[in-house]
Motif scaffolding. Structure first.
Motif, PDB file in Angstrom:
ATOM      1  N   UNK A  35      39.932  26.667  40.843  1.00 41.89           N
ATOM      2  CA  UNK A  35      39.542  28.076  40.731  1.00 41.89           C
ATOM      3  C   UNK A  35      40.401  28.716  39.650  1.00 41.89           C
ATOM      4  N   UNK A  36      40.001  29.890  39.232  1.00 44.22           N
ATOM      5  CA  UNK A  36      40.860  30.626  38.303  1.00 44.22           C
ATOM      6  C   UNK A  36      41.936  31.347  39.117  1.00 44.22           C
ATOM      7  N   UNK A  37      43.011  31.779  38.467  1.00 50.80           N
ATOM      8  CA  UNK A  37      44.118  32.408  39.193  1.00 50.80           C
ATOM      9  C   UNK A  37      43.743  33.671  39.983  1.00 50.80           C
ATOM     10  N   UNK A  38      42.845  34.503  39.474  1.00 45.13           N
ATOM     11  CA  UNK A  38      42.524  35.764  40.158  1.00 45.13           C
ATOM     12  C   UNK A  38      41.989  35.550  41.580  1.00 45.13           C
ATOM     13  N   UNK A  39      40.979  34.688  41.783  1.00 42.26           N
ATOM     14  CA  UNK A  39      40.507  34.491  43.155  1.00 42.26           C
ATOM     15  C   UNK A  39      41.552  33.816  44.058  1.00 42.26           C
TER      16      UNK A  39
END
Length: 151
Positions: A35-39
């Protein structure tokens, strides 16, 4: 008892990574769970807010501090001693690192970290002198293993 929180496979993977290394960065976790860091950050924040993650701590090697001798001590109390009285009987001993009140005999189990067997004897004697403890049994730890959290 707390209400169970709904977690999915990604939440569990994040939790496993944090248990293995609580200082792991969100970016590193994100890469490992695809996943990307934000989620990932949102998920960690949610798990903290819901109390699934209740804190972060350092794992200390007690032998490097001279307190590598560990024992479990069973405690027996008279009559129907209240949990608060049991807690009060052991809270003053800084060597006690964990207290579990348990069903059956004994009434409580304490985990103690001390310098050596003589130090253990001093701590047990102090617990006995408090008046509430009527019996003890000490179990010296020869080795230990800490596993992963349950799935």
């Amino acid at each position: 008892m707390a209400t169970p929180v709904d977690v999915d496979a990604i939440d569990r993977a994040i939790l496993d990574l944090l248990v293995a290394d609580g200082r792991r960065t969100v970016t590193d976790i994100a890469a490992r769970v695809n996943l990307s860091p934000a989620p990932v950050k949102r998920r960690i924040d949610r798990l903290e807010r819901l109390g699934v993650i209740s804190g972060y701590s350092a794992i200390i090697d007690p032998s490097r501090l001279g307190t590598g001798f560990e024992a479990f001590v069973e405690l027996r109390f008279s009559g129907s001693t209240a949990v608060e009285e049991i807690r009060a009987a052991v809270v003053a001993a800084p060597e006690v690192i964990e207290l579990c009140t348990i069903a059956g005999d004994p009434d409580a189990l304490v985990r103690i970290r001390v310098n050596d067997v003589q130090h253990l004897q001093q701590v047990v004697d102090r617990l006995r002198r408090g008046g509430a403890v009527i019996g003890t049994k000490s179990l010296i730890v020869l080795g230990s293993w800490r596993g992963r959290p349950p799935d």
